[in-house]
Design an enzyme around this catalytic site. Structure first.
Site, PDB file in Angstrom:
ATOM      1  N   ASP A 361       0.772  -1.244   0.000  1.00 32.02           N
ATOM      2  CA  ASP A 361       0.000   0.000   0.000  1.00 32.02           C
ATOM      3  C   ASP A 361       0.802   1.292   0.000  1.00 32.02           C
ATOM      4  OD1 ASP A 361      -2.394  -1.258  -0.248  1.00 32.02           O
ATOM      5  OD2 ASP A 361      -2.834  -1.330   1.891  1.00 32.02           O
ATOM      6  N   TYR A 449     -10.311  -0.674   1.444  1.00 37.49           N
ATOM      7  CA  TYR A 449     -10.102  -0.857   2.884  1.00 37.49           C
ATOM      8  C   TYR A 449      -9.850   0.468   3.586  1.00 37.49           C
ATOM      9  CZ  TYR A 449     -10.207  -5.769   4.180  1.00 37.49           C
ATOM     10  OH  TYR A 449     -10.628  -7.032   4.513  1.00 37.49           O
ATOM     11  N   HIS A 498      -7.533 -13.345   2.412  1.00 41.54           N
ATOM     12  CA  HIS A 498      -6.322 -12.539   2.294  1.00 41.54           C
ATOM     13  C   HIS A 498      -5.683 -12.373   3.657  1.00 41.54           C
ATOM     14  CE1 HIS A 498      -9.767  -9.895   3.047  1.00 41.54           C
ATOM     15  NE2 HIS A 498      -8.930  -9.090   3.677  1.00 41.54           N
ATOM     16  N   ASP A 507      12.394   2.815  16.697  1.00 45.08           N
ATOM     17  CA  ASP A 507      13.761   3.206  17.060  1.00 45.08           C
ATOM     18  C   ASP A 507      13.769   3.571  18.536  1.00 45.08           C
ATOM     19  OD1 ASP A 507      16.239   4.345  17.448  1.00 45.08           O
ATOM     20  OD2 ASP A 507      16.222   5.506  15.592  1.00 45.08           O
ATOM     21  N   GLU A 550      22.569  -9.218  14.787  1.00 45.24           N
ATOM     22  CA  GLU A 550      21.304  -8.946  14.099  1.00 45.24           C
ATOM     23  C   GLU A 550      20.614 -10.228  13.665  1.00 45.24           C
ATOM     24  OE1 GLU A 550      22.091  -4.540  12.158  1.00 45.24           O
ATOM     25  OE2 GLU A 550      22.911  -6.302  11.130  1.00 45.24           O
ATOM     26  N   GLU A 647      25.530  -7.470  12.124  1.00 45.84           N
ATOM     27  CA  GLU A 647      26.348  -6.629  13.000  1.00 45.84           C
ATOM     28  C   GLU A 647      26.055  -6.869  14.482  1.00 45.84           C
ATOM     29  OE1 GLU A 647      27.673  -2.565  11.100  1.00 45.84           O
ATOM     30  OE2 GLU A 647      25.488  -2.706  11.057  1.00 45.84           O
ATOM     31  N   LEU A 654      19.748   0.835  18.781  1.00 44.53           N
ATOM     32  CA  LEU A 654      18.995  -0.258  18.180  1.00 44.53           C
ATOM     33  C   LEU A 654      17.663   0.198  17.599  1.00 44.53           C
ATOM     34  CD1 LEU A 654      19.538  -3.126  20.788  1.00 44.53           C
ATOM     35  CD2 LEU A 654      20.946  -2.476  18.824  1.00 44.53           C
ATOM     36  N   HIS A 664      -7.732 -12.890   7.081  1.00 46.95           N
ATOM     37  CA  HIS A 664      -9.154 -12.556   6.961  1.00 46.95           C
ATOM     38  C   HIS A 664      -9.791 -13.490   5.941  1.00 46.95           C
ATOM     39  CE1 HIS A 664     -12.459  -9.290   6.161  1.00 46.95           C
ATOM     40  NE2 HIS A 664     -12.940 -10.429   6.631  1.00 46.95           N
TER      41      HIS A 664
END
Length: 741
Positions: A361, A449, A498, A507, A550, A647, A654, A664
């Site tokens: 979207d 939607y 769907h 963050d 990570e 990393e 982080l 749905h």
């Protein structure tokens, strides 16, 4: 006396520090404010004056043009923003991100520029991605849609008799009140470099989304000359044809089973909002309303909001949508950024358009799809409503009236309470605190939607990030085989199953930027009972796992997910010696939508993970792009690249990347609309030893009751005893238009 003076001095320092922190946050808020009308117009004038670009009007009726496609705020680098927010330094210059489509040249291309400084731009530089932006991946514009319509006029004229007989008198042209319309789906092809779209024809009545007629057509519109567009396939009543002419010939010769839809007058009612059926609710009185007896308790200054210890800045990205920056509680930053990144809805079906429908979207401009909010329905009447301005496929900024709201509400229940029984028919005390919360809301209507985007800020330091889905289901023409991919919801209407997935960037800056991450689980322990040696005790024991890289912190769908996901500052502790932290708590039923690496899945590699944790990098600022919808196979932004280098994430700045969603399977109760109950997902940010105790103890809305003499209740409260009541005397009003300004 000396102790008193020292205490007063410390108090002054604390108050002064809190005031300074608040002032710096307020000072820095404009860095995150969306572009103003004046800035947008200035950027347009500046770029149109650059002769080499040869920019023309976005509304000119040709695809062979150079024009501005999108203009929005370019977020400053984090370290520069923090200097203003934490030290009171001068704010970095405001910049605009501008997307230009160069169609009027030998090799058409899409180029992005960073234009600065605002409000008086003087320079521009190219903004690059790791991969080039293909011209075919650009979002659709009004001009291209106009050519699609003209092409459909030719197609439907050839098939006029078939369509007229099928629909009971509807046509695409010369139709007055019995018209056909269309829906287009994405991605536009099966691989990079393509631009061909399946079109679904529908009867144009209220709620046309659930009125497919059983005619779908594949148009190849890659050429910038619409005269060279072609029809590649046609689908009618479960049969494929290589051209409209082939379909018409076989229809006339009786080789195709004809469809006759139920008459419009008797059957279009099912898709409207007009009430029907018996109701036991009185209609001569209004239901409950939210009121502010003494006025609002929050403060909004442009894009800076304060409430009950909270402060934050917000913006609404034209592409991605609502975002919050510099989120603080009592002056302590909890998160530098919490931002919506992407929303997808991947479908299944029996018709070609249903098989192809994989909506991504941001490519449909979720932010620009934030239209006017209705008072008393979308937001309470008492809410503060805010206009938004966007610049996409236009020559002037467009004003979206009342497209964002801020309000405080009561949840109708306590934040906490306790009745302390004396177990003899009485009580020792009752204590309770009402649960009020501040809500920041926009609603994106992306075609059928409606997504209600909420940020909720609680008095106890908890943040809830939530999306509620409503609107019309995406439907296709019913076929018996279609029941494998959905449910019949009306005559000739299949609601296609769907999966919705929503992606957020979180963050976190927990007591500073140096954070670490751990997961907490329970392990069952079996040991000898110390007070009864012949017996054993089995009980759970807390087990923590520190994630140092990570890859270790990228949790795959289909794998066991931790009970707690905990972000903390290893260098800061609360009064009890615990590392100050916050945890992310999920409210989601999400799962992956495609096998890893399967074609379109490459463009949504973030959807592999309910949670992934990376080190902050300014160039890893988004997980998706406006180009992914039309080129998911070779995306310019690949989230997997962010964790590929694996990393170290110990004691680092982080970023948590969060995926929530739900499956749905449409059902008859989705007619006319999908309702919000049960269709809301999201996550909570919850303090986990961040404070020394519940910070909502500072609330003066607490009520304590103790039995007094003769058992008469003695009420202790810090707010007025009598609440009073008031409801707005303004009649309901709603405009619904968004205008160029």
């Amino acid at each position: 006396m000396m102790k008193i003076l020292i205490l007063l001095h410390l108090l002054c320092l604390a108050v002064g520090g809190a005031s300074r922190t608040r002032d710096w946050a307020h000072h820095g808020a404009p860095m995150f404010a969306d572009l103003t009308v004046h800035e947008m117009k200035a950027v347009r004038s500046y770029l149109h004056a650059v002769e080499d670009m040869r920019l023309t009007s976005a509304s000119s009726e040709t695809l062979k043009k150079n024009s501005i496609l999108l203009m929005e705020l370019h977020i400053p680098k984090k370290h520069k923003a923090l200097n203003a927010l934490d030290r009171g330094w001068a704010r970095p210059s405001r910049q605009a991100r501008v997307v230009i489509q160069f169609g009027d040249q030998t090799k058409p291309n899409i180029t992005e520029y960073i234009v600065s400084p605002l409000p008086t731009p003087q320079s521009h530089e190219v903004r690059t991605y790791k991969k080039p932006i293909t011209f075919e991946s650009r979002p659709m514009t009004l001009t291209e849609y106009n050519f699609i319509i003209k092409h459909l006029e030719i197609i439907t004229t050839k098939a006029h008799k078939l369509l007229f007989e099928t629909t009971g008198g509807f046509s695409f042209t010369n139709c007055t009140n019995r018209c056909l319309t269309f829906a287009d789906v994405g991605p536009r092809g099966l691989g990079p470099g393509e631009r061909r779209t399946w079109i679904i024809l529908q009867r144009f009545v209220e709620g046309f989304f659930i009125h497919p007629i059983g005619f779908e057509v594949l148009i190849n519109h890659i050429d910038l000359d619409p005269e060279k567009w072609t029809v590649e396939k046609v689908w009618y009543n479960s049969m494929y044809f290589n051209s409209v002419e082939e379909l018409v010939d076989k229809y006339e010769s009786g080789e195709v089973e004809k469809v006759k839809l139920p008459d419009h007058d008797d059957n279009d009612f099912y898709s409207t909002y007009i009430p029907r059926g018996h109701s036991n609710t009185p209609t001569n009185i209004h239901g409950p309303k939210l009121v502010e007896p003494q006025g609002p308790r929050y403060h909004v200054d442009n894009n800076f909001v304060e409430y009950s210890g909270w402060s934050f800045s917000y913006r609404v990205s034209s592409s991605a949508g609502i975002q919050v920056f510099d989120l603080r509680f009592n002056g302590d930053r909890i998160a530098y950024e919490i931002s919506l990144q992407e929303a997808i809805a991947f479908y299944s079906g029996d018709t070609p358009a249903a098989m192809q429908t994989k909506y991504i979207d941001a490519g449909w401009m979720m932010g620009i799809s934030s239209f006017e909010l209705a008072p008393g329905i979308d937001c309470p009447e008492i809410a503060t409503f805010v206009d938004l301005h966007h610049y996409f496929d236009t020559d002037k900024p467009v004003r979206y009236k009342n497209a964002l709201c801020v309000f405080e509400m009561t949840t109708g229940g306590p934040l906490r309470r306790h009745f302390d029984s004396d177990f003899h028919g009485g009580y020792n005390f009752y204590g309770g605190l009402e649960n009020t919360v501040l809500v920041l809301r926009t609603i994106s209507t992306v075609y059928n939607y409606d997504y209600i985007w909420d940020f909720l800020f609680y008095q106890n330091g908890v943040v809830e990030v939530k999306v509620s889905a409503t609107g019309y289901i995406h439907s296709t023409f019913y076929t018996p085989n279609g029941l494998h991919y959905g449910a019949k919801v009306y005559d000739y209407v299949l609601g296609n199953l769907h999966t919705h997935l929503i992606h957020y960037k979180v963050d976190l800056d927990i007591a500073g930027q140096e954070n670490s991450f751990e997961s907490l689980n329970l392990k069952m322990m079996n040991f000898t009972n110390p007070w009864s040696p012949g017996d054993f005790i089995v009980q759970p024991k807390l087990h923590s796992t520190e994630h140092k890289t990570e890859r270790s912190a990228a949790f795959r769908f289909g794998k066991k997910f931790p009970k707690y996901t905990h972000f903390y500052n290893p260098n800061k502790k609360n009064k009890w010696g615990h590392k100050r932290g916050y945890r992310i708590q999920f409210n989601s039923h999400a799962d992956s939508v495609l096998p890893r690496g399967w074609r379109e899945e490459n463009g949504i590699s973030w959807s592999r993970y309910p949670l992934a944790v990376t080190r902050h990098k300014d160039h890893e600022h988004t997980s998706s792009s406006i180009y992914t919808q039309n080129n998911p196979w070779e995306p310019v932004v690949s989230f997997e690249d962010y964790i590929r280098n694996n990393e170290d994430i110990v004691n680092q700045d982080l970023v948590a990347w969060v995926t929530v969603g739900f499956l749905h399977v449409p059902h008859s109760e989705d007619i006319p609309n999908t309702a919000t109950p049960g269709n809301a997902v999201g996550f909570f940010l919850r303090p986990f030893n961040f404070f020394d105790e519940d910070p909502s103890l500072s609330s003066r809305s607490t009520v304590i009751v103790r039995p007094g003499e003769d058992n008469q209740p003695q009420v202790q409260r810090w707010t007025p005893e009598v609440v009073g009541h008031c409801v707005t005397d303004k009649p309901f009003s709603y405009d619904g238009f968004y205008r160029k300004v």
